[in-house]
Write a protein that holds these residues in place. Structure first.
Motif: not given
Ligand code: NIG
Ligand code: FE
Length: 417
Positions: A56, A8, A52-53, A63, A60
């Motif tokens: 996520e 990321k 990355t967002s 993770e 997310g």
């Protein structure tokens, strides 16, 4: 099941995604760039690519379960692909390097029994284990330079037994080394000294004995020939390449390297997947290659090493020829394993742009050796072959030249550098 891998926060993620075949013209500049990029990998395969967002939002909550690698501030690209090498050989030829600097030409040395003939003697003498050990070191070096797939040619045997020995080493390395190896039979790499003056007899041996044996043992995907003044004529080359086709081996051709000889035209005529070198390719040959979709595999490190003018890469791209680039790693005309250097030279010596050089060394290289379904770009469904570079963007990679910027390499999702 392996833990997922999440790379990321890449400053720039070059995906080169979205093409089924080789890129041409303006498409050679399309990098599919993502700023603040992320890649999610499961079981060695790319599952998702995005910012990355975006990732996520999707992953997310998992993770904790994943190995997370922060690429903050760095460039991420597909693993580089080298589509043309002769990396399995015995011995070394540094004396010839010195002789050439003192004025001897590459062909003079070969015609006097050095060059390819010298390496052939040393390769015939080497055991399979010796060849394996030397070639393994070269693959390690490729990997450290960000190369995760390599094509390799036989042709330092020029007799069935040694050709099979070289191809056998490539097969073993493909199974045992992280780098994927794609094999090419090149029995027609030179005319062996014992057949001097009996060239057609040796062509017959390649066609009747070697090609059928290599194809029967499934030891090669491609069939290559050195079509050059004083080596194989276009007519002999055509016979060898057509014979390969009858046995399922796709044609490649070392064409117009030292003198213009109609090699590019022949590549188009026989439907070669690629034509290599092309320093002296004619305008007509370039047009024919564009029409037939033959990939030009350009070797600027070889041109530099032989102190020759590089191929007309800029003109070829502008004429619509799909272009790839390669080290040509071999003990005589290009003893290097550095694809980053080759990308630099593609820009400096052939006026390719930084983006074109990267496309040439990834997706177009994959197409030149038929691995585009699994390698050459960062997109879902492909192998997780990725490089993180110690530079912030793709221009910097080509601008800071002659330096190895590799920070980390993943092959099929495993960290290998
Ligand atoms: O691609 N041109 C022919 N073959 C190799 C050189 C091989 C050698 O010198 O050992 C090449 O440059
Ligand atoms: Fe070559």
């Amino acid at each position: 099941m392996r833990r997922p891998l999440w790379i990321k926060h890449a400053a720039q993620l070059v995906t080169v995604g979205g093409s089924k075949g080789p890129r041409t013209g303006a498409d050679m500049s399309e990098l599919g760039l993502i700023e603040d990029g992320s890649v999610w990998i499961e079981d060695g395969e790319i599952k998702a690519v995005g910012t990355t967002s975006e990732l996520e939002a999707r992953f997310g909550e998992w993770e904790e379960e994943a190995d997370v690698y922060e690429a903050t501030g760095r460039l991420v690209t597909p693993g580089l692909i080298d589509p043309h090498t002769h990396f399995v050989y015995g011995g070394s030829r540094e004396k010839e390097f010195e002789m050439r600097l003192e004025g001897a030409s590459y062909m003079d040395i070969m015609n006097a029994g050095g060059g390819i003939h010298a390496t052939t003697r040393m390769t015939r003498e080497a055991t399979e284990e010796e060849l394996y050990r030397q070639a393994e070191l070269r693959l390690n070096s490729f990997l450290r330079h960000g190369v995760t797939t390599v094509e390799g040619k036989s042709g330092y045997g020029m007799e069935l037994e040694t050709e099979l020995k070289q191809l056998g080493v490539m097969k073993q390395l493909n199974e045992q080394h992280p780098v994927d190896v794609v094999s090419t039979f090149m029995g027609a790499h030179a005319v062996p000294q014992e057949f001097k003056g009996r060239e057609d007899e040796f062509v017959g041996l390649i066609i009747d004995e070697m090609i059928p044996a290599v194809a029967a043992e499934k030891l090669a995907v491609f069939n290559d020939v050195f079509c050059e003044v004083g080596v194989y004529t276009p007519e002999q080359s055509r016979r060898i390449l057509e014979a390969g086709k009858r046995h399922g081996l796709k044609p490649k051709i070392h064409a117009d390297e030292i003198e213009p000889y109609g090699g590019a035209e022949l590549a188009a005529e026989v439907g070669a997947i690629s034509a290599e070198h092309l320093l002296k390719a004619s305008d007509k040959g370039i047009r024919r290659m564009a029409e037939a979709g033959v990939i030009a595999c350009l070797l600027p490190a070889t041109a530099l090493y032989l102190r020759e003018e590089a191929a007309r890469g800029r003109e070829m791209i502008d004429a619509g020829v799909p272009v790839t680039i390669s080290t040509d790693c071999n003990p005589g005309s290009s003893p290097t394993t550095s694809m980053p250097l080759v990308m630099n030279l593609a820009c400096i010596a052939m006026r390719m742009t930084p983006a074109e050089a990267l496309v040439a060394a990834t997706i177009n290289a994959a197409c030149a050796i038929g691995v585009q379904d699994k390698a050459g770009s960062i997109e879902p469904g492909k192998q997780a072959d990725l490089v993180i570079w110690n530079v912030r963007n793709y221009q910097e990679l080509q601008y800071l030249f002659g330096v190895n910027h590799v920070h980390a390499v993943w092959k099929k999702g495993r960290k290998v550098v």
